[in-house]
Write an enzyme that holds these catalytic residues in place. Structure first.
Site, PDB file in Angstrom:
ATOM      1  N   LYS A  13       0.834  -1.215   0.000  1.00 45.99           N
ATOM      2  CA  LYS A  13       0.000   0.000   0.000  1.00 45.99           C
ATOM      3  C   LYS A  13       0.863   1.257   0.000  1.00 45.99           C
ATOM      4  CE  LYS A  13      -2.160  -0.713   3.924  1.00 45.99           C
ATOM      5  NZ  LYS A  13      -1.676  -2.011   4.417  1.00 45.99           N
ATOM      6  N   ARG A  88      -9.032   1.480   9.014  1.00 44.59           N
ATOM      7  CA  ARG A  88      -8.647   0.103   9.294  1.00 44.59           C
ATOM      8  C   ARG A  88      -9.710  -0.627  10.104  1.00 44.59           C
ATOM      9  NH1 ARG A  88      -2.551   0.909   9.045  1.00 44.59           N
ATOM     10  NH2 ARG A  88      -1.645  -1.164   9.020  1.00 44.59           N
ATOM     11  N   ARG A 127      11.902  -6.970   5.020  1.00 39.89           N
ATOM     12  CA  ARG A 127      11.752  -5.521   4.897  1.00 39.89           C
ATOM     13  C   ARG A 127      12.751  -4.781   5.791  1.00 39.89           C
ATOM     14  NH1 ARG A 127       5.876  -2.728   4.602  1.00 39.89           N
ATOM     15  NH2 ARG A 127       5.722  -3.011   6.851  1.00 39.89           N
ATOM     16  N   ARG A 160      11.794  -2.894  11.419  1.00 38.67           N
ATOM     17  CA  ARG A 160      10.793  -2.318  12.324  1.00 38.67           C
ATOM     18  C   ARG A 160      10.379  -3.350  13.358  1.00 38.67           C
ATOM     19  NH1 ARG A 160       6.296   0.343   8.570  1.00 38.67           N
ATOM     20  NH2 ARG A 160       4.975  -0.954   9.869  1.00 38.67           N
ATOM     21  N   ARG A 171      -0.421  -9.142  13.372  1.00 43.59           N
ATOM     22  CA  ARG A 171      -0.981  -8.066  12.538  1.00 43.59           C
ATOM     23  C   ARG A 171      -1.886  -8.626  11.447  1.00 43.59           C
ATOM     24  NH1 ARG A 171       3.883  -4.633  10.487  1.00 43.59           N
ATOM     25  NH2 ARG A 171       2.307  -3.152   9.822  1.00 43.59           N
TER      26      ARG A 171
HETATM   27  P1  AMP Z   1       1.414   0.729   8.929  1.00 46.39           P
HETATM   28  O1  AMP Z   1       2.724   1.372   8.727  1.00 46.39           O
HETATM   29  O2  AMP Z   1       0.306   1.352   8.116  1.00 46.39           O
HETATM   30  O3  AMP Z   1       1.449  -0.769   8.755  1.00 46.39           O
HETATM   31  O4  AMP Z   1       0.995   1.003  10.460  1.00 46.39           O
HETATM   32  C1  AMP Z   1       1.782   0.537  11.521  1.00 46.39           C
HETATM   33  C2  AMP Z   1       0.945   0.372  12.779  1.00 46.39           C
HETATM   34  O5  AMP Z   1       0.355   1.643  13.140  1.00 46.39           O
HETATM   35  C3  AMP Z   1      -0.239  -0.580  12.652  1.00 46.39           C
HETATM   36  O6  AMP Z   1       0.127  -1.930  12.825  1.00 46.39           O
HETATM   37  C4  AMP Z   1      -1.151  -0.070  13.758  1.00 46.39           C
HETATM   38  O7  AMP Z   1      -0.703  -0.488  15.029  1.00 46.39           O
HETATM   39  C5  AMP Z   1      -0.949   1.443  13.679  1.00 46.39           C
HETATM   40  N1  AMP Z   1      -1.929   2.055  12.757  1.00 46.39           N
HETATM   41  C6  AMP Z   1      -1.706   2.610  11.552  1.00 46.39           C
HETATM   42  N2  AMP Z   1      -2.842   3.054  10.999  1.00 46.39           N
HETATM   43  C7  AMP Z   1      -3.838   2.767  11.895  1.00 46.39           C
HETATM   44  C8  AMP Z   1      -5.237   2.944  11.905  1.00 46.39           C
HETATM   45  N3  AMP Z   1      -5.885   3.517  10.872  1.00 46.39           N
HETATM   46  N4  AMP Z   1      -5.927   2.517  12.988  1.00 46.39           N
HETATM   47  C9  AMP Z   1      -5.311   1.942  14.046  1.00 46.39           C
HETATM   48  N5  AMP Z   1      -3.991   1.718  14.085  1.00 46.39           N
HETATM   49  C10 AMP Z   1      -3.248   2.126  13.021  1.00 46.39           C
END
Ligand code: AMP
Length: 216
Positions: A13, A88, A127, A160, A171
């Site tokens: 994404k 989400r 990654r 990360r 996740r």
């Molecule tokens: P990402 O980089 O988009 O995978 O986001 C990393 C982490 O941030 C996720 O695993 C969640 O813990 C948190 N996160 C990101 N976006 C959201 C969202 N819209 N709602 C809740 N948690 C989020």
């Protein structure tokens, strides 16, 4: 043009959102990046978010919604945006729909990138990210020119915390439970476009571009 990105963590994404943002000149709003910036700067929001993120859980809706509402109200969002990692949950999707409805508008495109879980696990374990500028690499599919070093700023790359194997599995469970139902939500809203995320980054982007160009 208002776009949201759907798909499991690691489906690509963020990568596609960056390309879309550059080509169509709309800001990419990544909730994950905003949380990480807050964690780095040790803000109150960052401290709260970190405890969830490190465990592979979603940050609670209340914290996330305030942050997104604030960001979408900024001037650079007037001509559209691409939301990467939001919504989400069903509650977040409803909140976004209502907020847009109040302005007499709606999401134009929900872009869903589909990748099987096994591929996600293989991808995420390779990654690497730059803690300084946020650039992302993959040891196999998108290696940096010099092993372990960021091409953009020369910083040492890291894994990360939430890309570690056990956290990735967690996740994915959270994704299937809380986020996947949104695919149906946006299908019903008649703006869903699904892409095969196992194809090359270039091919996926070409197909997304074709859909977006056809609507312009
Ligand atoms: P990402 O980089 O988009 O995978 O986001 C990393 C982490 O941030 C996720 O695993 C969640 O813990 C948190 N996160 C990101 N976006 C959201 C969202 N819209 N709602 C809740 N948690 C989020």
């Amino acid at each position: 043009m208002k776009i949201i990105m759907l798909g499991a963590p690691g489906a690509g994404k963020g990568t596609q959102a960056k390309f879309i943002s550059a080509k169509y000149k709309i800001p990419q709003i990544s909730t994950g990046d905003i949380f990480r910036a807050n964690i780095k700067n040790k803000t109150e929001l960052g401290k709260k978010a970190k405890s969830y993120i490190d465990k592979g859980l979603l940050v609670p809706d209340e914290l996330t919604l305030d942050l997104v509402t604030d960001r979408l109200g900024r001037e650079d969002c007037t001509d559209g945006y691409i939301l990467d990692g939001f919504p989400r949950t069903m509650k977040q999707a409803d909140a976004l729909t209502w907020a847009l409805q109040k302005q007499g508008t709606s999401i134009d495109f929900a872009i869903d990138i589909e990748v099987p879980d096994e591929d996600i696990i293989a991808r995420m374990s390779g990654r690497r990210v730059c803690p300084k500028c946020g650039a992302t690499f993959h040891v196999e599919y998108n290696p940096p020119k010099q092993e372990g070093i960021c091409d953009v700023c020369g910083e040492k790359l890291i894994i990360r915390e939430d890309d570690k194997a056990e956290t990735v599995k967690k996740r994915l469970n959270v994704y299937h439970e809380s986020t996947q139902p949104l695919i149906d939500y946006y299908k019903k809203a008649d703006c869903l476009h699904t892409f095969d995320g196992t194809e090359s980054i270039e091919d996926v982007f070409a197909k997304i571009s074709a859909v977006l160009d056809a609507a312009e």
